[in-house]
Motif scaffolding. Sequence first.
Motif, PDB file in Angstrom:
ATOM      1  N   PHE A  58       0.820  -1.208   0.000  1.00 44.28           N
ATOM      2  CA  PHE A  58       0.000   0.000   0.000  1.00 44.28           C
ATOM      3  C   PHE A  58       0.852   1.256   0.000  1.00 44.28           C
ATOM      4  O   PHE A  58       0.630   2.183   0.771  1.00 44.28           O
ATOM      5  N   ASP A  70       0.282  -2.423  -4.390  1.00 43.74           N
ATOM      6  CA  ASP A  70      -0.916  -3.059  -3.855  1.00 43.74           C
ATOM      7  C   ASP A  70      -0.615  -3.840  -2.577  1.00 43.74           C
ATOM      8  O   ASP A  70       0.445  -3.677  -1.975  1.00 43.74           O
ATOM      9  N   TYR A  71      -1.553  -4.696  -2.187  1.00 49.11           N
ATOM     10  CA  TYR A  71      -1.439  -5.363  -0.892  1.00 49.11           C
ATOM     11  C   TYR A  71      -0.258  -6.324  -0.801  1.00 49.11           C
ATOM     12  O   TYR A  71       0.152  -6.718   0.280  1.00 49.11           O
ATOM     13  N   VAL A  76       0.611  -1.048  -8.991  1.00 45.35           N
ATOM     14  CA  VAL A  76      -0.819  -0.926  -9.278  1.00 45.35           C
ATOM     15  C   VAL A  76      -1.063  -0.503 -10.727  1.00 45.35           C
ATOM     16  O   VAL A  76      -1.965  -1.024 -11.385  1.00 45.35           O
ATOM     17  N   GLU A 243      -9.419  -6.903  -3.689  1.00 43.40           N
ATOM     18  CA  GLU A 243      -8.247  -7.456  -2.999  1.00 43.40           C
ATOM     19  C   GLU A 243      -7.499  -6.383  -2.220  1.00 43.40           C
ATOM     20  O   GLU A 243      -6.737  -6.691  -1.315  1.00 43.40           O
ATOM     21  N   ASN A 244      -7.729  -5.106  -2.561  1.00 42.35           N
ATOM     22  CA  ASN A 244      -7.029  -4.041  -1.847  1.00 42.35           C
ATOM     23  C   ASN A 244      -7.926  -3.290  -0.878  1.00 42.35           C
ATOM     24  O   ASN A 244      -7.545  -2.238  -0.382  1.00 42.35           O
ATOM     25  N   GLY A 247      -6.853  -1.510   2.212  1.00 47.58           N
ATOM     26  CA  GLY A 247      -6.128  -0.245   2.143  1.00 47.58           C
ATOM     27  C   GLY A 247      -7.036   0.959   2.236  1.00 47.58           C
ATOM     28  O   GLY A 247      -6.560   2.099   2.250  1.00 47.58           O
ATOM     29  N   ALA A 254      -3.975   2.153  -4.105  1.00 47.49           N
ATOM     30  CA  ALA A 254      -4.246   0.843  -4.686  1.00 47.49           C
ATOM     31  C   ALA A 254      -5.735   0.541  -4.748  1.00 47.49           C
ATOM     32  O   ALA A 254      -6.180  -0.244  -5.572  1.00 47.49           O
ATOM     33  N   VAL A 255      -6.541   1.123  -3.873  1.00 47.39           N
ATOM     34  CA  VAL A 255      -7.979   0.867  -3.914  1.00 47.39           C
ATOM     35  C   VAL A 255      -8.687   1.979  -4.685  1.00 47.39           C
ATOM     36  O   VAL A 255      -9.746   1.773  -5.258  1.00 47.39           O
TER      37      VAL A 255
END
Lengths: 286, 318, 535
Positions: A58, A70-71, A76, A243-244, A247, A254-255
Amino acid sequence: MSVSLSSTEAPRRWRIGYRISPVGAVAFLVILAWAVVAVIAPLIAPHPVGEIVDFDFFQPMSAAYPMGTDYLGRDVLSRILFGARYTVGISLASVAIACFCGVTLGMAAAVIGGFFDAALSRFLDALISIPSKIMALVLVAAVGSSMPVLILTLAVIYTPGSYRFARALAVNVNAMDYVTVARVRGERLGHLIRAEILPGIIGPVLADLGLRFVFIVLLLSSMSFLGLGVQPPNADWGALVKENIGGLSLAAPAVIFPLIAIASLTISVNLLIDNLPQKIRDRSAA
Amino acid sequence: MNSLILRMVAGRLVVALVTLLIVAVVIFFATALLPGDVVQILLGQAATPEAVKGLRTAMHLDQPAALRFLLWLKNLATGDLGVSYVNNIPVAELIGNRLGNSLKLAAVTAAISVPVALTLGVTAAILRGTLVDRMIAVFTIAVISVPEFLVATLAVIVFAVTLGWLPALSMTGDVTTISGLLKAFAMPVITLSFVISAQMIRMSRAAVIETLNAPYVEMALLKGASRRRMVLRHALPNALGPIVNAVALSLSYLLGGVIIVETIFNYPGIAKLMLDAVSTRDLPLIQGCAMIFCLAYLLLITIADIVTIVSNPRLRHA
Amino acid sequence: MSDTMANWTPGDDAMVENAIRRGADRRELLRMMLAGGVALSAGGAILGRAGAALAAEPVKGGHLKIAGFAASTADTLDPAKASNATDYTRCCALYNRLTFINGAGLVTMELAESVESTDAKTWTVTLRKGVTFHDGKSLTAKDVVFSLKRHLDPATGSKVATLAKQFAEVTATDDRTVTITLAAANADLPTILGLHHFMIVADGTTDFSKGNGTGAFVLKEFKPGVRSVMARNDNYFKKGPYFDTFEYFAIADEPARLNAVLSGDIHVGANLNPRSLRVIEGNPSIAPFISKLGSYGNFILRLDMAPGDKAGVAEGFKYLVNRPVIQKSVLRGLAEIANDQPIPSWSPYYNAELKQREFDPERAKSLFQKAGILGPEIRVTVSDAASSSADYAAVLQQAGGKIGLNLVIDRVPADGYWSNYWLKEAFHAGNINARPTPDIMFSLFYQSNAPWNESRYKSPKFDAMLLEARGLLDLSKRKQIYGEMQAMVANEAGTVIPVFQSNLDGVSPKLKGLVANPLGGMMGYTLPEYTWFGA
């Protein structure tokens, strides 16, 4: 009575040829851009889609990772570029199938009526009331998971709704005098639905298609989490958001960026439909 | 006209029974296709062949599945939904409580979102092509483009965690005051309204615009009717059929499709119940839930069809 | 002197705390620690820490709310059927076991006063006096016989039927004495009796929805898939519990569970994602509670199917898996590097001499080349049912891509994974919960005819060693045999075990008395009994 007569009186600025409104043009360009990205993703993505570029997760936006990580610490931007293939491709394919089948059957049912209409309506009603999750699970269990299965599953899930809506519209149009006239003229079913019914319902049908497109983009993410279709390390945009999601409280890019990507596509598709030249929207004017 | 509707409703009742039967059969075969049966799922990793066999006998599941299904159908005819395989509680009891919760949530959501959505949709149609229309369009699509789980999670982070105004969970069972009830319902209802309104807004706008193009409306316009009057008096009644269908489809989502909202706000509704049933292969419970969803859906579309007929004089005489 | 020592684990802290709570004096404790090789001055520091944790006297009162991660209509209060954190937590509050495995992983007595044997084959269990069930009935040997024997009946649907098979005979000698005769000697019986499934229920119980046990809480409401509410058992035979009432439900969505703790709606959110640590750290309204468990996710290469049947393939994957990346990127540090064998470093039986396998893609490459598996597509089946397995596979895939291994990830539905894919696919992901003894681990997963022999590892030598160690009451001898068996599993079996996963619970800072337990998160699911609300 002729429809073309009435259409000459229809709202003013829509009559001028194929002129496209600026909003529609911008929307079209956005869709086109995403389609191009989908094709050339491997050429422009800075990193392979599954590569863990950073132990930290993140990450905020930076020069190295313009949309953060990302996670798992993956880039990203690259994941969104690759995700375009799935979101744009699968969604367009399945929405096209769902709406084509739904609308055609809906119009046919309205025109033919009687037993055909009743049987088809009841069958699709039964289909619609079976939750999509069971349907999806069964399909995976029965035929395995692959891209065509994914597209067909999404199409099957959204066909009955499209059918219902198109039929409701077509029943109204079917009662119009000009359709009755055409029927008396002895026109075939194909001609009736193509030339007489479709022009009368095309506006709402297109609006419906735009919405279904949005729903399919979103449903796609749930499907990949069921183990259907898009396989890791690839992911469609909805799955990227999902999946993110952790965050979100960290305001992680990322989200946010996959969300912007989804919105840019879905809003463009719907604005394009809203701003289609009247000649396409309403073929009866031709 | 009344007799026509009565005849239609009576016909629909018969058809509903047939539809329910189709659903029951489809569900039966669909469940049979799923990997593993209730015993294997319950035993999980401990599912050795002898353990499976023993438990199957103990749970009276050693009869052929088809026979059990026919027995279930026979009991259904007497109004008995059967008993859950996994916990031996009557299906009617399991569904009963949670159906009430689901209906409550659906009713509140519908009461708020339907009027708002139709107003926005018709307004957009009246003001077609203006800035207001465009803004409504962009806003609606933007709202449904945000996945439900994100709306719900964001709402919790803002209103429950950061501001502390609302509870993060909707535990309506313990709520005694009106304000407590409002607080408990606020976030699920907002989230669901976001999800279902868009379809109603877009569809009502499209349907009204379509009727505005119809010849008789042109006629009214030529006769000098105001645009607003024209929409409300002439276009709207004719657009009612498709609009009501869109509303019915949206509302049918409120029973079976609210799984995410039920999960995030820990709201004990019927969608999560069905999901449980599917994941444990609890056939009587799956069937029970499917029957409820199907009935609710049939009820909604029958209402929609009646409205369509009533609103279109031509169909009345058909 | 620093009180952070290499060989001192939180489990040891817990042991000291427990000992203090039992009333051990300072000298006894220091002796205990010296025996464990702790320098005297450091011992003082540890005592200070444990003392501080205990300084706050438990306070009675309050309504405890816990949210787990899973609840469904299959929720049960039958300890034999219990299958996840939700069932375990409820059962731990309602029932007791004969023995209890404490925070240090050591066996203590609970309903039993003693569990003794001279030959590890015939065991005598003496019951504690004055224990009553919630319905007022006294605990007798009959209840114990009933509770243990029911696991042998397939109709019970017991999750530990395979372990219970060794109970050749269970008889009540008198009201307070039970004799357990095993089919073969097993020195681990006291530990086995401390497993959650062997909780003691009243003789003849058929309806478990009432939750009639001897435990710390009495059931008030139980709706499967919705929630349970319990109240303090005022006749409890132990000290505590402290909460007036205790409510348990599940929030399946992880962010929602975390947020509910943050907003103060619940006091414990179980099983949080390691990535949530970043939100938890530095937030005053939540505290992390980490338990090292010895659970792990693994990759399974069946030795009887391609590609695992070729020599060196399984070994190659053991070199190809980048353990530090999985530890740091996937599990955010809430993991301990493992060495392809299932015994974690904090087990007394851990073989520290076994060399840690390092990430060595070149070596993997040469092994794969020799086996001829570079180039063609190799599928690995993963699922959300095996937690994080898709992420593990992504790490493996990335490393494989660099040496020319064409690994394709096949994510399949979580629904039905254990009955449909696990044990069946050639190359797939598994997920094993820790068991408290090497004997249980090895007999369930590595013995040649074990029902869950994941990679179909077959070794008569291994089987013979397992039987030999099982009957030994001599600890150091067992340790030596188990050490050798760990090396065999690490080198010969087809299971790739990258890391041991720790469990993260998010708890309200008000909650006091927390001690990690190796049996599971939430203090081995006994949190409601032992904790209380501080000021």
